[in-house]
Design a protein around this motif. Structure first.
Motif, PDB file in Angstrom:
ATOM      1  N   UNK A 279       0.412  -1.205   0.107  1.00 17.86           N
ATOM      2  CA  UNK A 279      -0.190  -0.538  -0.082  1.00 17.86           C
ATOM      3  C   UNK A 279       0.850   1.765  -0.002  1.00 17.86           C
ATOM      4  N   UNK A 280       1.903   1.183   0.826  1.00 17.77           N
ATOM      5  CA  UNK A 280       3.190   2.578   0.817  1.00 17.77           C
ATOM      6  C   UNK A 280       3.073   2.408  -0.421  1.00 17.77           C
ATOM      7  N   UNK A 281       4.422   1.513  -0.238  1.00 18.24           N
ATOM      8  CA  UNK A 281       4.894   2.270  -1.830  1.00 18.24           C
ATOM      9  C   UNK A 281       4.095   2.429  -3.253  1.00 18.24           C
ATOM     10  N   UNK A 282       2.496   1.868  -3.283  1.00 21.53           N
ATOM     11  CA  UNK A 282       2.318   2.034  -4.302  1.00 21.53           C
ATOM     12  C   UNK A 282       0.923   3.774  -4.089  1.00 21.53           C
ATOM     13  N   UNK A 283       0.781   4.254  -3.484  1.00 20.48           N
ATOM     14  CA  UNK A 283       1.000   5.524  -2.955  1.00 20.48           C
ATOM     15  C   UNK A 283       1.704   6.473  -3.076  1.00 20.48           C
ATOM     16  N   UNK A 284       3.120   5.668  -3.036  1.00 19.07           N
ATOM     17  CA  UNK A 284       4.427   6.769  -3.012  1.00 19.07           C
ATOM     18  C   UNK A 284       4.250   7.004  -4.947  1.00 19.07           C
ATOM     19  N   UNK A 285       3.965   5.610  -5.374  1.00 18.09           N
ATOM     20  CA  UNK A 285       4.838   6.348  -6.791  1.00 18.09           C
ATOM     21  C   UNK A 285       3.894   6.926  -7.333  1.00 18.09           C
ATOM     22  N   UNK A 286       2.261   6.307  -6.829  1.00 13.82           N
ATOM     23  CA  UNK A 286       1.220   7.222  -7.547  1.00 13.82           C
ATOM     24  C   UNK A 286       1.170   9.054  -6.972  1.00 13.82           C
TER      25      UNK A 286
ATOM     26  N   UNK B  34       4.258  10.931  -7.332  1.00 11.85           N
ATOM     27  CA  UNK B  34       4.377  10.920  -8.371  1.00 11.85           C
ATOM     28  C   UNK B  34       4.346  11.434  -9.614  1.00 11.85           C
ATOM     29  N   UNK B  35       3.936   9.921  -9.659  1.00 10.51           N
ATOM     30  CA  UNK B  35       3.432   9.457 -11.190  1.00 10.51           C
ATOM     31  C   UNK B  35       1.991  10.315 -11.743  1.00 10.51           C
ATOM     32  N   UNK B  36       1.016  10.940 -10.610  1.00  7.70           N
ATOM     33  CA  UNK B  36       0.103  11.849 -11.243  1.00  7.70           C
ATOM     34  C   UNK B  36       1.142  13.174 -11.517  1.00  7.70           C
ATOM     35  N   UNK B  37       2.347  13.611 -11.021  1.00  8.98           N
ATOM     36  CA  UNK B  37       2.514  15.043 -11.567  1.00  8.98           C
ATOM     37  C   UNK B  37       3.229  15.018 -12.910  1.00  8.98           C
ATOM     38  N   UNK B  38       3.358  13.780 -13.617  1.00  9.96           N
ATOM     39  CA  UNK B  38       3.688  13.462 -14.383  1.00  9.96           C
ATOM     40  C   UNK B  38       3.522  12.510 -15.388  1.00  9.96           C
TER      41      UNK B  38
ATOM     42  N   UNK C 283       6.318   5.098 -10.471  1.00  9.74           N
ATOM     43  CA  UNK C 283       6.710   7.258  -9.870  1.00  9.74           C
ATOM     44  C   UNK C 283       8.084   7.243  -9.729  1.00  9.74           C
ATOM     45  N   UNK C 284       8.207   6.507  -9.740  1.00 11.70           N
ATOM     46  CA  UNK C 284      10.470   6.305  -9.767  1.00 11.70           C
ATOM     47  C   UNK C 284      11.100   6.878 -11.309  1.00 11.70           C
ATOM     48  N   UNK C 285      10.085   6.175 -12.111  1.00  7.42           N
ATOM     49  CA  UNK C 285      10.501   6.864 -13.449  1.00  7.42           C
ATOM     50  C   UNK C 285       9.876   8.313 -13.920  1.00  7.42           C
ATOM     51  N   UNK C 286       8.751   8.742 -12.963  1.00  4.03           N
ATOM     52  CA  UNK C 286       8.430   9.790 -12.856  1.00  4.03           C
ATOM     53  C   UNK C 286       9.304  11.298 -12.593  1.00  4.03           C
ATOM     54  N   UNK C 287       9.609  10.486 -11.348  1.00  5.33           N
ATOM     55  CA  UNK C 287      10.419  11.593 -10.367  1.00  5.33           C
ATOM     56  C   UNK C 287      11.809  11.903 -11.451  1.00  5.33           C
ATOM     57  N   UNK C 288      12.364  11.124 -11.671  1.00  3.84           N
ATOM     58  CA  UNK C 288      13.755  10.608 -13.057  1.00  3.84           C
ATOM     59  C   UNK C 288      13.501  11.972 -14.360  1.00  3.84           C
ATOM     60  N   UNK C 289      12.503  11.863 -14.174  1.00  6.88           N
ATOM     61  CA  UNK C 289      12.433  12.719 -15.205  1.00  6.88           C
ATOM     62  C   UNK C 289      12.297  13.981 -15.032  1.00  6.88           C
ATOM     63  N   UNK C 290      11.521  14.202 -13.373  1.00  9.42           N
ATOM     64  CA  UNK C 290      11.771  15.609 -13.186  1.00  9.42           C
ATOM     65  C   UNK C 290      12.789  15.430 -12.524  1.00  9.42           C
ATOM     66  N   UNK C 291      13.413  14.776 -12.134  1.00 13.52           N
ATOM     67  CA  UNK C 291      14.807  15.045 -10.475  1.00 13.52           C
ATOM     68  C   UNK C 291      15.743  14.559 -11.840  1.00 13.52           C
ATOM     69  N   UNK C 292      16.847  14.162 -12.603  1.00 16.92           N
ATOM     70  CA  UNK C 292      17.506  12.957 -12.696  1.00 16.92           C
ATOM     71  C   UNK C 292      18.342  13.165 -11.753  1.00 16.92           C
ATOM     72  N   UNK C 293      18.449  13.726 -10.551  1.00 22.55           N
ATOM     73  CA  UNK C 293      20.161  13.695  -9.561  1.00 22.55           C
ATOM     74  C   UNK C 293      19.361  12.701  -9.036  1.00 22.55           C
ATOM     75  N   UNK C 294      18.122  11.698  -8.603  1.00 19.02           N
ATOM     76  CA  UNK C 294      17.264  11.494  -7.987  1.00 19.02           C
ATOM     77  C   UNK C 294      17.997   9.877  -7.935  1.00 19.02           C
ATOM     78  N   UNK C 295      18.936   9.122  -8.985  1.00 26.74           N
ATOM     79  CA  UNK C 295      18.693   8.151  -9.157  1.00 26.74           C
ATOM     80  C   UNK C 295      19.997   7.375  -8.559  1.00 26.74           C
ATOM     81  N   UNK C 296      20.403   8.258  -7.650  1.00 27.29           N
ATOM     82  CA  UNK C 296      21.148   7.504  -6.831  1.00 27.29           C
ATOM     83  C   UNK C 296      20.031   6.211  -6.144  1.00 27.29           C
ATOM     84  N   UNK C 297      18.764   6.995  -5.529  1.00 28.66           N
ATOM     85  CA  UNK C 297      18.487   5.915  -4.758  1.00 28.66           C
ATOM     86  C   UNK C 297      16.773   6.848  -5.062  1.00 28.66           C
ATOM     87  N   UNK C 298      16.043   6.327  -6.354  1.00 34.23           N
ATOM     88  CA  UNK C 298      14.894   6.516  -7.025  1.00 34.23           C
ATOM     89  C   UNK C 298      13.897   6.345  -5.756  1.00 34.23           C
TER      90      UNK C 298
END
Length: 660
Positions: free
Chosen positions: A216-223, A225-229, A299-314
Motif C-alpha cells: 500500500x505504501x509503495x503504491x501510494x508513494x508511486x502514484x 509522484x506519477x500523477x505529477x507527470x 512513480x520512480x520513473x516520473x521522479x527521474x523525469x522531473x529530477x534526474x539527480x534522484x537516480x542515486x536512490x529513487x
C-alpha cells in the motif's frame, strides 16, 4: 554411515522405480490449499498469506532495481528516452516473465500440488526414467540438480542485498548514518538467523498484514509522484523498449541485467505453490502485487523525469522528508520477510535433496505441530549465516552485491523453462506447434537476461556460480557414491530367496522377541542379518525386513504408506513409502504396522543396522578426490538411528569394511 545401504540403503532414501500418477494440468494441485473453485471468502486469507511468504523477494525489488539501472555498475544516463525505455522493459518483464510464464504456464506443472525445481525435476524424471534414453534422462537430471544448487547462492545473496538496501535508506536521510549502515544490517541479519530455531509460525501471522502495508505504501508513494507527470505512462508501449535498444546498443543490453532485478522472485512463486495453491498466489499477484509494483516503478520513473539527480536512490527520494525514517523501518521489515522466505526455501530444497538421495542425512527439526512445511535445519542455518555475513563484509553495499546478483537466478529460470517444456510435451501432450514457439519465447527472454547478467561474473557473479558448482559436485558425488556402495554390497550379498532356501530343513534357532533388519533392497538379504546368522546363529521369533523408499512425488497418502508381506519362516517384509517432502520415521512406521494387525512391543524389539567402514581402493570407481569427498560426507552424515528416530537403546550395529 548408513544402515545397510544395499541399493542406496535406508539411510540414503531412494527414489522408487514407479510412482503414483501425478495430477493432470487441468487440476494443478490436489492438495487442500486453494486449488479448486473456492469462493473468494476462502481464497482471500490464503492470498493474504501468499503476500507474506511468496512475494517478499519480488515485492522489495523497487528498493534497488531502478537505482541500478541508472547508477549501478552499467548504469545509463536518466534521460527522458532512457527512463521511458527502462520502464517499458520493466513493465513487459513483469508481464511476460511473471504474469504469463510463471502464473500462466509453469505453475500448471505441479507435482501433486507442489512446485519448485526439484518437484519439477521429479515430475520430468518419472516420464523420462521409464521411456526416455539414459543419456536424455542424465541431461535432465543434470540440469535440474544444477538449477537447485544455484538456488543456494540466491539464498545467501538475497538476505544480504535486501536488508542492506533497506538500511541504506538511513544514508539518504542523513550522511551521519553512513558508518553505521553495515553494523545495523549485520545485527538485523544475525537476529534473523538466530530466531530460525523458534519457527516462523508466530511471525508468519503478521507477515501478510505487514506486506499489505508495504504494498500500500509503495503504491501510494508511486502514484503521488506519477500523477505529477502522467506522460510516464507512455512506457507501456513496447516501442519505447525497442527504441531504447536501438539508441543504446550494447550498453542498453547490459542495463537489461539490472532490469532483471524486478523479476528475481519468480522462482519463489513456483516453489511456494504447495503452501497456498496457484489460485491464491494468482489472486494476490493481479489484485495487489502487480498494481503496487507498477505504480511504484512508474512513480520512480516520473521522479527521474522531473529530477534526474534522484537516480542515486529513487525509491527513498519518493518519500517526503518526514516519512524517511518510518519508510526505512517498514522497508527493513519487508526485506526481513523476503529473506525469511528464501531461508525457508533453502531448508525445503535441502530436505527434498536428502529424501531424493542427493544429500547426506541432516538434522531436520519441525517447528510446528500443525504445518508440516515449517522446518528448521540447524546445520544449513549456520552455513547460510556464515555465507551471508561473509558476502556483507566482502561487498559492503547493496550496489556492489547487485553486481553479483542475478546470474544464478537467470540460469535457474532458463532450466525451469526447459523442464516445463518437457512436461508440456510428454505429460500434457501439447502439440509441438504450440509448445515450441511458447517455449522458445520464454527461453529467449531467459537467455537475454542470462547474457546481460553474464558480464557480472567478473564483478561478483562468480560467487553464486562457484557456490552452485560446488554444491552440484557434492550432490552428484553423494548420489554416485551411494550407488557404488550399493553395488559393492549387492555383489557381496545373496538374494533373500536363496538364503531362505539354503536353510532347508535346518532352520536357525529362534529366540524370543522381535528383530527389525533395515535394508535398501527388499530382494537382498540384509548384511546385518547375514552377520547375525554367521556370528550368533539365531533368528528372532518375529523377524521383519524393513525397506524405506522415497517416491518421486511430494507426499504419499497415509493409507498407502506401509505395506506388510508374509515370507517363509514366519518372517515379514515391510515396505514404507514416503514422498520427497515427507519425513520418514520409525515411530510412524511401527504405529501403522500395529494398525495393520502386526503386534509387537518396541521395548522387546531390536533394530539391526549395518555400519560400513569405507576404504578407498587402488582402483576407485570415481576420481580419488571425489571418493575422499564422499568419505568426508559419509562421516558427517547424521546417523540412521537419529534420522529415522529409532530408540537408541534398541539398536544393534554390525559393521564391515567396504572398498569403494
Amino acid at each position: 554411515m548408513s544402515s545397510d545401504p544395499s541399493s542406496h540403503g535406508p539411510g540414503s532414501p531412494t527414489t522408487a522405480g514407479s510412482a503414483a500418477p501425478v495430477s493432470p494440468p487441468s487440476s494443478p494441485g490436489i492438495r487442500a490449499h486453494g486449488t479448486g473453485r473456492e469462493p473468494f471468502a476462502r481464497l482471500a486469507p490464503l492470498a493474504l498469506g501468499a503476500l507474506g511468504i511468496v512475494y517478499g523477494d519480488i515485492g522489495t525489488s523497487p528498493l534497488y532495481a531502478l537505482r541500478d539501472c541508472f547508477s549501478g555498475e552499467h548504469g545509463i544516463a536518466p534521460t527522458p528516452d532512457n527512463v521511458l525505455g527502462v520502464l517499458s522493459l520493466v513493465f513487459w518483464s513483469l508481464i511476460i516473465v511473471i504474469s504469463v510464464k510463471y502464473l500462466g504456464f509453469v505453475m500448471r506443472a505441479d507435482n501433486r500440488g507442489e512446485g519448485g525445481i526439484l518437484a519439477l525435476l521429479a515430475l520430468v524424471v518419472q516420464r523420462g526414467g521409464r521411456e526416455g534414453s539414459g543419456a536424455r534422462r542424465m541431461v535432465l537430471l543434470t540440469l535440474g540438480l544444477f538449477g537447485a544448487a544455484l538456488l543456494y547462492g540466491d539464498g545467501i545473496i538475497t538476505p544480504a542485498v535486501s536488508v542492506l538496501s533497506a538500511v541504506e535508506g538511513l544514508s539518504v536521510a542523513t550522511p551521519l548514518f553512513n558508518p553505521y549502515v553495515l553494523p545495523i544490517a549485520l545485527v538485523i541479519l544475525l537476529a534473523l538467523f538466530l530466531v530460525q530455531s523458534k519457527g516462523t509460525g508466530g511471525i508468519g501471522r503478521v507477515f501478510g498484514p505487514l506486506m499489505v502495508v508495504w504494498f500500500t505504501v509503495i503504491a501510494v508513494l508511486g502514484a503521488h509522484e506519477m500523477v505529477r507527470n502522467l506522460s510516464v505512462l507512455q512506457a507501456v508501449l513496447p516501442t519505447h523498449a525497442v527504441r531504447f535498444f536501438a539508441q543504446n546498443g550494447g550498453h542498453g543490453f547490459l542495463v537489461l541485467g539490472a532490469v532483471f532485478l524486478v523479476v528475481t522472485g519468480g522462482e519463489a512463486l513456483y516453489a511456494d505453490m504447495g503452501h497456498f495453491g496457484y489460485r491464491p498466489i494468482r489472486l494476490a499477484w493481479f489484485g495487489v502485487v502487480l498494481p503496487a509494483l507498477l505504480l511504484n516503478y512508474f512513480g520512480q520513473g516520473a521522479l527521474l523525469l522531473r529530477d534526474p539527480s534522484a537516480a542515486s536512490n529513487p525509491f527513498f527520494h519518493l518519500a517526503p522528508e518526514w516519512a524517511m525514517y518510518p519508510l526505512v523501518a517498514l522497508a527493513t521489515a519487508a526485506t526481513v520477510i523476503a529473506s525469511q522466505a528464501l531461508i525457508s526455501g533453502v531448508f525445503s530444497i535441502t530436505r527434498q535433496a536428502i529424501q531424493l538421495g542427493y544429500w547426506p542425512r541432516l538434522e531436520v527439526v519441525h517447528t510446528s505441530a500443525e504445518e508440516q512445511g515449517q522446518i528448521y535445519l540447524p546445520g544449513v542455518n549456520i552455513a547460510l549465516l556464515l555465507g551471508v555475513v561473509a558476502v556483507v563484509l566482502g561487498f559492503r553495499s547493496s550496489g556492489a552485491l547487485t553486481a553479483a546478483y542475478g546470474i544464478a537466478v537467470t540460469a535457474t529460470m532458463g532450466i525451469t523453462t526447459c523442464l516445463a517444456y518437457v512436461v508440456a510435451r510428454e505429460r500434457w501432450g501439447v502439440r509441438r506447434a504450440i509448445a515450441v514457439p511458447l517455449g522458445m519465447t520464454f527461453l529467449s527472454v531467459d537467455l537475454a537476461f542470462f547474457g546481460a547478467n553474464f558480464v557480472k561474473v567478473a564483478h561478483g557473479g562468480w560467487l553464486p556460480l562457484t557456490l552452485g558448482v560446488v554444491l552440484f559436485t557434492l550432490m552428484t558425488t553423494w548420489k554416485r557414491g551411494r550407488e557404488m556402495l550399493g553395488q559393492k554390497l549387492r555383489s557381496a550379498s545373496i538374494s533373500l530367496v536363496d538364503l531362505l532356501e539354503s536353510f532347508g530343513e535346518n532352520a536357525p534357532h529362534r529366540v524370543p522377541g522381535t528383530a527389525i533388519f533395515m535394508t535398501g533392497n527388499p530382494e537382498i538379504a540384509p548384511s546385518a542379518m547375514l552377520h547375525n546368522l554367521k556370528h550368533n546363529k539365531v533368528l528372532h521369533e518375529q523377524t521383519l525386513l524393513l525397506t524405506i523408499t522415497t517416491e518421486d512425488v511430494p507426499h504419499v497418502p497415509s493409507a498407502e504408506r506401509v505395506t506388510v508381506e508374509s515370507l517363509p519362516l514366519g518372517m515379514r517384509r515391510i515396505t514404507a513409502r514416503y514422498g520427497f517432502m515427507d519425513d520418514p520415521s520409525i515411530p510412524d512406521i511401527l504405529k501403522r504396522c500395529r494398525e495393520a494387525g502386526l503386534p509387537f512391543s518396541v521395548m522387546s524389539t531390536s533394530f539391526f543396522l549395518g555400519r560400513e567402514t569405507l576404504i578407498i581402493s587402488k582402483h576407485p570407481g570415481m576420481a580419488r578426490w571425489r571418493e575422499a569427498v564422499f568419505l568426508w560426507m559419509s562421516r558427517n552424515s547424521r546417523s540412521a538411528t537419529a534420522f529415522f528416530r529409532i530408540p537408541p537403546n534398541r539398536v544393534v550395529e554390525l559393521g564391515a569394511q567396504v572398498e569403494l
